[in-house]
Design a protein around this motif. Structure first.
Motif, PDB file in Angstrom:
ATOM      1  N   HIS A 174       0.827  -1.037  -0.057  1.00 58.22           N
ATOM      2  CA  HIS A 174       0.180   0.006   0.099  1.00 58.22           C
ATOM      3  C   HIS A 174       0.881   1.336  -0.114  1.00 58.22           C
ATOM      4  O   HIS A 174       1.826   1.279   0.783  1.00 58.22           O
ATOM      5  N   ARG A 176      -1.162   4.444  -0.694  1.00 52.15           N
ATOM      6  CA  ARG A 176      -1.754   5.461  -0.744  1.00 52.15           C
ATOM      7  C   ARG A 176      -2.887   5.114   0.727  1.00 52.15           C
ATOM      8  O   ARG A 176      -3.730   4.321   0.391  1.00 52.15           O
ATOM      9  N   ARG A 211       2.938  10.773  -0.977  1.00 52.36           N
ATOM     10  CA  ARG A 211       1.533  11.134  -1.327  1.00 52.36           C
ATOM     11  C   ARG A 211       0.751  12.028  -0.559  1.00 52.36           C
ATOM     12  O   ARG A 211       1.306  12.034   0.554  1.00 52.36           O
ATOM     13  N   HIS A 233     -14.613   7.072   0.173  1.00 53.20           N
ATOM     14  CA  HIS A 233     -15.288   6.657  -1.333  1.00 53.20           C
ATOM     15  C   HIS A 233     -15.342   7.864  -2.122  1.00 53.20           C
ATOM     16  O   HIS A 233     -14.625   7.964  -3.315  1.00 53.20           O
ATOM     17  N   PRO A 237     -10.851   8.445  -3.397  1.00 54.17           N
ATOM     18  CA  PRO A 237     -11.147   7.169  -3.869  1.00 54.17           C
ATOM     19  C   PRO A 237      -9.748   6.277  -4.456  1.00 54.17           C
ATOM     20  O   PRO A 237      -9.867   5.103  -4.531  1.00 54.17           O
ATOM     21  N   ASP A 238      -8.660   6.964  -4.570  1.00 53.51           N
ATOM     22  CA  ASP A 238      -7.373   6.447  -4.715  1.00 53.51           C
ATOM     23  C   ASP A 238      -6.735   5.474  -3.601  1.00 53.51           C
ATOM     24  O   ASP A 238      -5.698   4.554  -3.618  1.00 53.51           O
ATOM     25  N   ALA A 239      -7.301   5.747  -2.320  1.00 61.18           N
ATOM     26  CA  ALA A 239      -6.946   5.144  -1.028  1.00 61.18           C
ATOM     27  C   ALA A 239      -7.012   3.967  -0.999  1.00 61.18           C
ATOM     28  O   ALA A 239      -8.336   3.226  -1.317  1.00 61.18           O
ATOM     29  N   THR A 240      -6.075   3.002  -0.881  1.00 62.26           N
ATOM     30  CA  THR A 240      -6.277   1.473  -0.596  1.00 62.26           C
ATOM     31  C   THR A 240      -6.229   0.911   0.646  1.00 62.26           C
ATOM     32  O   THR A 240      -6.299  -0.063   0.854  1.00 62.26           O
ATOM     33  N   ARG A 262     -17.742  -2.345  -1.636  1.00 61.63           N
ATOM     34  CA  ARG A 262     -16.088  -2.325  -1.533  1.00 61.63           C
ATOM     35  C   ARG A 262     -15.955  -3.495  -0.612  1.00 61.63           C
ATOM     36  O   ARG A 262     -16.319  -3.571   0.606  1.00 61.63           O
ATOM     37  N   ASP A 267     -10.682  -4.684  -1.664  1.00 61.89           N
ATOM     38  CA  ASP A 267     -10.842  -3.295  -2.183  1.00 61.89           C
ATOM     39  C   ASP A 267     -10.236  -2.164  -1.196  1.00 61.89           C
ATOM     40  O   ASP A 267      -9.551  -1.280  -1.777  1.00 61.89           O
ATOM     41  N   GLN A 336      -4.498  -2.907  -7.011  1.00 61.20           N
ATOM     42  CA  GLN A 336      -3.477  -2.892  -8.327  1.00 61.20           C
ATOM     43  C   GLN A 336      -2.385  -4.123  -8.094  1.00 61.20           C
ATOM     44  O   GLN A 336      -2.211  -4.764  -9.307  1.00 61.20           O
TER      45      GLN A 336
END
Lengths: 340, 340
Positions: A174, A176, A211, A233, A237-240, A262, A267, A336
């Motif tokens: 991770h 983000r 980041r 959310h 939205p890019d935070a994992t 999610r 997710d 990802q």
DNA sequence: CTGAAAGCGCTTACAG
DNA sequence: CTGAAAGCGCTTACAG
């Protein structure tokens, strides 16, 4: 009621001598001591703690000052309270619960002479109660810290805790990572130290990741947790992954995230910092938590205060203990990474 | 330290008169009273509570006797503690926490004369601590009940609570309802009264339904809850609904049932009795709970005890309050009903 | 309406 | 090694 006088008469000594053997304050001849101990036994005598307190000007009572929460105190707070009470009792002290929000009332209570010392919970960075405590001249120990690091305290090491949480998430890939904190009614600067310190540690760690930070303050309730899920959310939205420093919002964040479709941890990975193992087990999927050392800290706080009262210690105690990582099922690789 | 003598000198009266105005125990001439009040104000005098306690043989301290739990106390217990502390403080009493498991130690503490009265938690049907309390001659109130209903108590009305829970489930069409209780280390008969009373009410209700009872005692933990799910699944496969009287096992029962492939509430309806709203909200799906009146009961217990100490009351208080149904999403019609 | 005094049950210098 | 006595800071009959 049987008094020291009764014991003295039965043992044919003065009450002073009885006092000496009970307290071990002076050496007494073995035969005399034996007579007195026998008399105590036979009469089932128990020294009156109130009279002792007045005569010695030591009550052996400690106060636990905590906010009188309309809201439910969380599990971690309770562990503090119980372990402090236990630690005090083990050393022959009693712990009174003082639910006070009002500085004036606190000073009043302190001035009554009931307690030899005080333990203060939920300490804020700037805390007028601490000023009152200092002014009252009653010895104390803080559970938490103010800006002023010179005062005696015992606290969770939030910097290390957050570092470890970030490190754990990074080891999964991770980059983000968001932080959910607790919103306080007090203005910025007057918030509990844990929030500020956790945030500072988080900002440090994310700047290392290159980041932008994502800090989401919400109420410490299920509703707050759901609000955090939505904010996360929509706004990030890019935070994992997300780290919580908000025990009460933990379950709500999980439920809210799943309600938004999610999956956890596929997710979104979640770590709840400074909470209990039990909380982690209750949630589905089991939450990875950083368990607070509350059971130790309460006792350590009591010990530190008592040491201070009994002159056992040198310097004011400054104890910092980090939380312990307890892996659950809420942390996994980011989306990802899994796609590759 | 400023004493009553200082105030008396400054106001040109005797310390007796100062005492009279502070306590309102005797009428004092208005001018005299004003002089004394002014002196108190100017000197910022606070009466010493220890001296007062010794002289009046009333300490205005109450003990809260509770088991020294190695395990975490549940949320309901905490609400009792906090509300009792609050209720006591509001009436000018202090509450000390006495975590004791040992009868001997309890008697010792009671004999020390520190407290005017005691509140006893986690009372069992047969409870040697109660005998000790009676023997100690210290006034008390129980939170819970023994077999002997004559003693002053404040308790949850488990019979009504279980009746309502069963009624709620029956209104959805359930007929085969299981009960999950809490396993105690103590032998049968020495268990907490709430277990026995809940079980009795349950047996009553199910006999009315003409169905054999299904009682499952497990530990009050997540693991206990999962064990209950398995036992229910294997041993009582026809049960369509379950009532818990085991706060700590609630989350585990839900997780365990789902892990066994049972959907909630489609395959199994669940009610957790005598717990908190917050617990219900934390779980997914939100649990239907019977919320314990813990916040009221703690205060009522303190009030009852103080009334007794101050001679305000006639008969020993016997207060029973049922839990409140808080519907969640864990109760629905039984599978058969949905199939039609 | 107010005060002098005893007393609550201990501890702790001080003497011996 | 032990005791007589003062004192901790109040409350509370009892007198007046």
């Amino acid at each position: 009621m049987v008094t020291m006088r009764d014991v003295a008469e039965r043992a044919n000594v003065s009450i002073a001598t009885v006092s000496f053997v009970i307290n071990g304050t002076k050496r007494v001849a073995p035969e005399t001591r034996a007579r007195i101990e026998a008399a105590i036994e036979e009469l089932d005598y128990r020294r009156n703690v109130v009279a002792r307190a007045l005569a010695s000007s030591r009550t052996r009572i400690l106060a636990l000052l905590h906010p009188d929460l309309e809201a439910r105190p969380n599990a971690t707070v309770i562990q503090f309270v119980m372990s402090a009470a236990h630690g005090a009792r083990e050393r022959g002290y009693d712990l009174v619960l003082w639910p006070v929000n009002d500085d004036e009332q606190m000073s009043h209570l302190l001035a009554g002479g009931l307690v030899d010392g005080a333990l203060l919970m939920e300490v804020q960075i700037r805390d007028s109660r601490v000023d009152r405590l200092v002014a009252s001249r009653v010895p104390f120990a803080l559970i938490g810290r103010t800006e002023n690091d010179d005062l005696p305290y015992v606290d969770i090491d939030f910097a290390t805790t957050i570092d470890e949480a970030v490190g754990h998430l990074r080891s999964f890939g991770h980059e983000r990572i968001a932080l959910v904190t607790q919103r306080t009614k007090a203005g910025p600067g007057d918030e509990p130290g844990r929030i500020m310190r956790a945030e500072a540690a988080y900002l440090d760690a994310t700047s290392a990741l290159g980041r932008p930070p994502a800090v989401i303050p919400v109420e410490g309730t299920s509703a707050g947790g759901r609000e955090a899920a939505r904010t996360l959310h929509d706004g990030f939205p890019d935070a994992t992954a997300v780290i919580l420093v908000n025990e009460g919002a933990s379950a709500g964040l999980v439920k809210g995230s799943r309600a938004l479709g999610r999956s956890i941890p596929d997710d979104l990975s979640i770590i709840s910092a400074s909470t209990t193992r039990e909380l982690g087990e209750m949630i589905e999927p089991s939450l990875t938590v950083m368990a607070a050392p509350a059971p130790q800290l309460g006792r350590l706080a009591a010990d530190a205060l008592i040491d201070q009262l009994e002159g056992v210690q040198e310097a004011p105690p400054h104890l910092l203990i980090p939380c312990t990582l307890v892996p659950g099922q809420s942390v996994g690789p980011p989306p990802q990474a899994r796609r590759h």
